[in-house]
Write a protein that holds these residues in place. Structure first.
Motif, PDB file in Angstrom:
ATOM      1  N   HIS A 192     -11.637  -6.053  -1.079  1.00  0.00           N
ATOM      2  CA  HIS A 192     -12.174  -5.722  -2.395  1.00  0.00           C
ATOM      3  C   HIS A 192     -11.054  -5.397  -3.383  1.00  0.00           C
ATOM      4  O   HIS A 192     -11.177  -5.672  -4.581  1.00  0.00           O
ATOM      5  CB  HIS A 192     -13.148  -4.555  -2.287  1.00  0.00           C
ATOM      6  CG  HIS A 192     -14.446  -4.914  -1.611  1.00  0.00           C
ATOM      7  ND1 HIS A 192     -15.190  -6.041  -1.943  1.00  0.00           N
ATOM      8  CD2 HIS A 192     -15.128  -4.312  -0.593  1.00  0.00           C
ATOM      9  CE1 HIS A 192     -16.264  -6.110  -1.184  1.00  0.00           C
ATOM     10  NE2 HIS A 192     -16.248  -5.072  -0.346  1.00  0.00           N
ATOM     11  N   THR A 193      -9.982  -4.772  -2.854  1.00  0.00           N
ATOM     12  CA  THR A 193      -8.834  -4.482  -3.724  1.00  0.00           C
ATOM     13  C   THR A 193      -8.242  -5.789  -4.248  1.00  0.00           C
ATOM     14  O   THR A 193      -7.933  -5.934  -5.438  1.00  0.00           O
ATOM     15  CB  THR A 193      -7.771  -3.686  -2.959  1.00  0.00           C
ATOM     16  OG1 THR A 193      -8.339  -2.452  -2.529  1.00  0.00           O
ATOM     17  CG2 THR A 193      -6.574  -3.395  -3.849  1.00  0.00           C
ATOM     18  N   ARG A 197       0.837  -1.213   0.000  1.00  0.00           N
ATOM     19  CA  ARG A 197       0.000   0.000   0.000  1.00  0.00           C
ATOM     20  C   ARG A 197       0.863   1.251   0.000  1.00  0.00           C
ATOM     21  O   ARG A 197       0.561   2.244  -0.669  1.00  0.00           O
ATOM     22  CB  ARG A 197      -0.936   0.009   1.211  1.00  0.00           C
ATOM     23  CG  ARG A 197      -2.099  -0.954   1.109  1.00  0.00           C
ATOM     24  CD  ARG A 197      -3.019  -0.816   2.299  1.00  0.00           C
ATOM     25  NE  ARG A 197      -3.544   0.535   2.415  1.00  0.00           N
ATOM     26  CZ  ARG A 197      -4.062   1.033   3.522  1.00  0.00           C
ATOM     27  NH1 ARG A 197      -4.120   0.299   4.619  1.00  0.00           N
ATOM     28  NH2 ARG A 197      -4.525   2.260   3.551  1.00  0.00           N
ATOM     29  N   LYS A 221     -10.641  -7.351  -6.743  1.00  0.00           N
ATOM     30  CA  LYS A 221     -10.583  -6.684  -8.042  1.00  0.00           C
ATOM     31  C   LYS A 221      -9.306  -7.068  -8.789  1.00  0.00           C
ATOM     32  O   LYS A 221      -9.324  -7.327  -9.993  1.00  0.00           O
ATOM     33  CB  LYS A 221     -10.644  -5.175  -7.833  1.00  0.00           C
ATOM     34  CG  LYS A 221     -10.640  -4.379  -9.124  1.00  0.00           C
ATOM     35  CD  LYS A 221     -10.758  -2.888  -8.847  1.00  0.00           C
ATOM     36  CE  LYS A 221     -10.746  -2.085 -10.142  1.00  0.00           C
ATOM     37  NZ  LYS A 221     -10.829  -0.625  -9.869  1.00  0.00           N
ATOM     38  N   LEU A 222      -8.201  -7.114  -8.034  1.00  0.00           N
ATOM     39  CA  LEU A 222      -6.915  -7.444  -8.647  1.00  0.00           C
ATOM     40  C   LEU A 222      -6.927  -8.862  -9.227  1.00  0.00           C
ATOM     41  O   LEU A 222      -6.544  -9.090 -10.369  1.00  0.00           O
ATOM     42  CB  LEU A 222      -5.799  -7.300  -7.613  1.00  0.00           C
ATOM     43  CG  LEU A 222      -4.404  -7.734  -8.066  1.00  0.00           C
ATOM     44  CD1 LEU A 222      -3.912  -6.817  -9.177  1.00  0.00           C
ATOM     45  CD2 LEU A 222      -3.440  -7.724  -6.893  1.00  0.00           C
ATOM     46  N   GLN A 231     -10.658  -0.674   6.646  1.00  0.00           N
ATOM     47  CA  GLN A 231      -9.554  -0.860   5.710  1.00  0.00           C
ATOM     48  C   GLN A 231      -9.427  -2.337   5.319  1.00  0.00           C
ATOM     49  O   GLN A 231      -9.003  -2.660   4.198  1.00  0.00           O
ATOM     50  CB  GLN A 231      -8.248  -0.355   6.331  1.00  0.00           C
ATOM     51  CG  GLN A 231      -8.205   1.163   6.525  1.00  0.00           C
ATOM     52  CD  GLN A 231      -8.311   1.910   5.207  1.00  0.00           C
ATOM     53  OE1 GLN A 231      -7.813   1.456   4.188  1.00  0.00           O
ATOM     54  NE2 GLN A 231      -8.984   3.050   5.236  1.00  0.00           N
ATOM     55  N   LYS A 259      -1.179 -12.753  -3.369  1.00  0.00           N
ATOM     56  CA  LYS A 259      -2.411 -11.972  -3.158  1.00  0.00           C
ATOM     57  C   LYS A 259      -3.636 -12.870  -3.300  1.00  0.00           C
ATOM     58  O   LYS A 259      -4.621 -12.726  -2.565  1.00  0.00           O
ATOM     59  CB  LYS A 259      -2.473 -10.811  -4.152  1.00  0.00           C
ATOM     60  CG  LYS A 259      -1.415  -9.745  -3.905  1.00  0.00           C
ATOM     61  CD  LYS A 259      -1.595  -8.583  -4.886  1.00  0.00           C
ATOM     62  CE  LYS A 259      -0.590  -7.486  -4.616  1.00  0.00           C
ATOM     63  NZ  LYS A 259       0.785  -7.889  -4.829  1.00  0.00           N
ATOM     64  N   LEU A 311      -0.844   4.121  -1.673  1.00  0.00           N
ATOM     65  CA  LEU A 311      -2.239   3.974  -1.232  1.00  0.00           C
ATOM     66  C   LEU A 311      -2.364   4.328   0.250  1.00  0.00           C
ATOM     67  O   LEU A 311      -2.784   3.531   1.080  1.00  0.00           O
ATOM     68  CB  LEU A 311      -2.721   2.546  -1.501  1.00  0.00           C
ATOM     69  CG  LEU A 311      -2.649   2.098  -2.961  1.00  0.00           C
ATOM     70  CD1 LEU A 311      -3.060   0.639  -3.096  1.00  0.00           C
ATOM     71  CD2 LEU A 311      -3.535   2.980  -3.823  1.00  0.00           C
ATOM     72  N   LYS A 322     -11.864  -2.943   2.565  1.00  0.00           N
ATOM     73  CA  LYS A 322     -11.374  -2.266   1.359  1.00  0.00           C
ATOM     74  C   LYS A 322     -10.216  -3.057   0.754  1.00  0.00           C
ATOM     75  O   LYS A 322     -10.109  -3.193  -0.469  1.00  0.00           O
ATOM     76  CB  LYS A 322     -10.937  -0.837   1.705  1.00  0.00           C
ATOM     77  CG  LYS A 322     -12.093   0.086   2.042  1.00  0.00           C
ATOM     78  CD  LYS A 322     -11.592   1.480   2.411  1.00  0.00           C
ATOM     79  CE  LYS A 322     -12.758   2.389   2.783  1.00  0.00           C
ATOM     80  NZ  LYS A 322     -12.309   3.721   3.222  1.00  0.00           N
ATOM     81  N   HIS A 323      -9.360  -3.548   1.652  1.00  0.00           N
ATOM     82  CA  HIS A 323      -8.236  -4.351   1.182  1.00  0.00           C
ATOM     83  C   HIS A 323      -8.746  -5.624   0.496  1.00  0.00           C
ATOM     84  O   HIS A 323      -8.228  -6.042  -0.549  1.00  0.00           O
ATOM     85  CB  HIS A 323      -7.327  -4.697   2.367  1.00  0.00           C
ATOM     86  CG  HIS A 323      -6.150  -5.544   1.995  1.00  0.00           C
ATOM     87  ND1 HIS A 323      -5.226  -5.160   1.028  1.00  0.00           N
ATOM     88  CD2 HIS A 323      -5.733  -6.755   2.459  1.00  0.00           C
ATOM     89  CE1 HIS A 323      -4.308  -6.099   0.906  1.00  0.00           C
ATOM     90  NE2 HIS A 323      -4.583  -7.074   1.754  1.00  0.00           N
TER      91      HIS A 323
END
Length: 485
Positions: free
Chosen positions: A116-117, A5, A120-121, A110, A147, A10, A113-114
């Protein structure tokens, strides 16, 4: 390795992060002040009195009359019927639940959010193409595979399963359908009306002669007073906030040192403008072998608008150099800069150390916020800007076998070299964690110093500077230190 991040920038915007922290601290101070206020003590005493059996007995004796023939009675009956409806009961069961509170907090967290990140990735075309092109074996060696593994771990964790299960539950679906609906609005409007002075006045009027007696009673006055307090914005805020987890981090720390640079001159009761041992041994300034600049006392320090600027310039100066083999010797320098430190005024072992800094991009000038004790080792870089911005801890003996050991990492200076950022170090007996605007950047459980250390802010040159690099400035808005409570 630096947290991804932080590598990718980020982190929260500095202004937003600082405003949020300042707002939290102010709200926490307001909460502590209100907790001990006479106003809250009065409320507590009233609540105790109104909840007593004696009070309820006296009220019942006053209000024995029936008012079943009035519109107010019909509204009360309607409200009672609505209160028994399953969808409304389930709505308030969820509305006041710990599960909803936890759900909302986690929905904005967070961690989610992490998640969903990562989602998405790992769902991107680039990810899938890389996975296909590399093959299973090679792909398992990539950061992207790590990841994907992290995402699977999160999906299978109890916290995430519970979160998504609650989101799909019938109770939560019912809650989302009713929140803000006309049905709830009318129900709460009825409930509010039933508690209103207008309703009370009508009801008491119809309860003659008990109504008259109740209106003139001390019991009625106390009820009105309690309702006024309970429905006030201040008390609503207090009861909503008093057990909030948002203050957990603030509660951990007690401020031990603060410098806001609000005065036009440097506070010399806090800061030395030379190396600590130069002040103790020489009563004069010096620099170490390898440093090409000389530290002036205050010529390279300016304070304006609550910001201190450590200036590095190309100019001649005469000074002293420390060589461990031969001691101090005089030397002429081509550059000047400055150092400030709290060697005489403030030292601390463990805690939270942070500063709001703009390094500016001026390599090979080295800007640094660092900690040290009576010897140059151990040494902690909270943040040091050279080619990159480094954080880390250094220890050992340069003259012994094994030499200097370190646990350090660096981040891109281009990303963090233009604007102000809040660099911080959380130092405990077991672990050291560096953060940028509150986002963990790097941590270690080895090389942790166990002695009190003092603060240093400095700029130095270790190789000749060409071009238009100079003059260069290190800007610091504030410095703060905290001790764990």
């Amino acid at each position: 390795m630096i947290n991804l991040r932080v590598i990718f920038g980020l982190v929260p915007k500095t202004a937003d992060y600082e405003a949020k922290q300042n707002s939290l601290r102010k709200e926490f101070q307001d909460l502590k002040a209100f907790t001990g206020s006479p106003e809250l003590a009065e409320y507590t005493e009233l609540e105790k009195t109104l909840g007593s059996s004696d009070f309820k007995r006296r009220k019942s004796e006053i209000l024995k009359q029936r008012f079943s023939d009035t519109p107010e009675f019909r509204k009360e009956k309607e409200y009672a019927a609505l209160s028994k409806q399953n969808d409304i009961k389930r709505y308030y069961k969820v509305k006041d639940s710990v599960e909803l509170k936890d759900f909302i907090e986690f929905e904005n967290s967070q961690d989610l959010k992490h998640y969903h990140t990562l989602e998405k990735l790992t769902g991107s075309d680039e990810f899938m193409q890389q996975k296909q092109s590399l093959g299973k074996k090679k792909f398992r060696q990539t950061p992207e595979y790590e990841k994907w593994v992290e995402l699977q771990s999160l999906k299978n964790s109890k916290r995430f399963k519970d979160h998504f299960s609650f989101k799909k539950s019938k109770d939560y679906v019912n809650f989302t359908l009713l929140i803000g609906s006309e049905k709830i609005s009318e129900f709460e409007k009825l409930g509010k009306y039933l508690k209103s002075p207008e309703f009370t006045k009508v009801k008491e009027y119809m309860l003659l002669p008990g109504k008259k007696k109740y209106e003139m009673s001390e019991e009625f006055r106390m009820e009105q007073q309690f309702a006024g307090l309970k429905n006030s914005d201040k008390f609503k805020w207090y009861f909503k906030t008093r057990n909030s987890k948002k203050f957990d981090e603030i509660k951990r720390w007690d401020l031990t040192f603060a410098e806001e640079f609000e005065q036009p001159k440097l506070d010399r009761t806090k800061w030395l403008t030379r190396y600590f041992w130069g002040d103790k041994v020489l009563k004069d300034s010096y620099v170490n072998m390898g440093e090409k600049q000389f530290f002036t006392e205050e010529n390279n320090i300016a304070i304006s608008g609550s910001i201190i600027k450590v200036q590095t310039r190309r100019e001649k100066a005469a000074g002293k150099v420390w060589n461990p083999a031969i001691g101090f010797f005089p030397k002429d320098f081509d550059y000047t800069s400055a150092i400030i430190n709290t060697g005489n005024s403030f030292r601390q072992q463990f805690g939270l150390f942070e500063a709001k800094i703009r390094f500016n991009r001026n390599f090979p000038v080295n800007h640094a916020f660092w900690l040290v004790s009576d010897l140059m080792l151990p040494h902690i870089d909270v943040a040091r800007a050279a080619k990159n911005i480094a954080v880390g801890t250094y220890w050992g003996n340069p003259n012994a076998k094994g030499g200097i050991e370190k646990r350090a990492a660096s981040m891109n200076r281009d990303r963090y070299g233009y604007d102000y950022y809040i660099f911080s170090l959380e130092w405990t007996k077991e672990k050291m964690t560096w953060k940028v605007n509150g986002v963990p950047a790097f941590s270690t459980t080895t090389g942790i110093p166990n002695i009190p250390m003092y603060l240093n802010i400095s700029s130095a040159i270790y190789q000749d500077v060409n071009g238009s690099v100079l003059p260069a400035e290190l800007e610091v808005d504030w410095v703060r230190c905290y001790k764990a409570i």
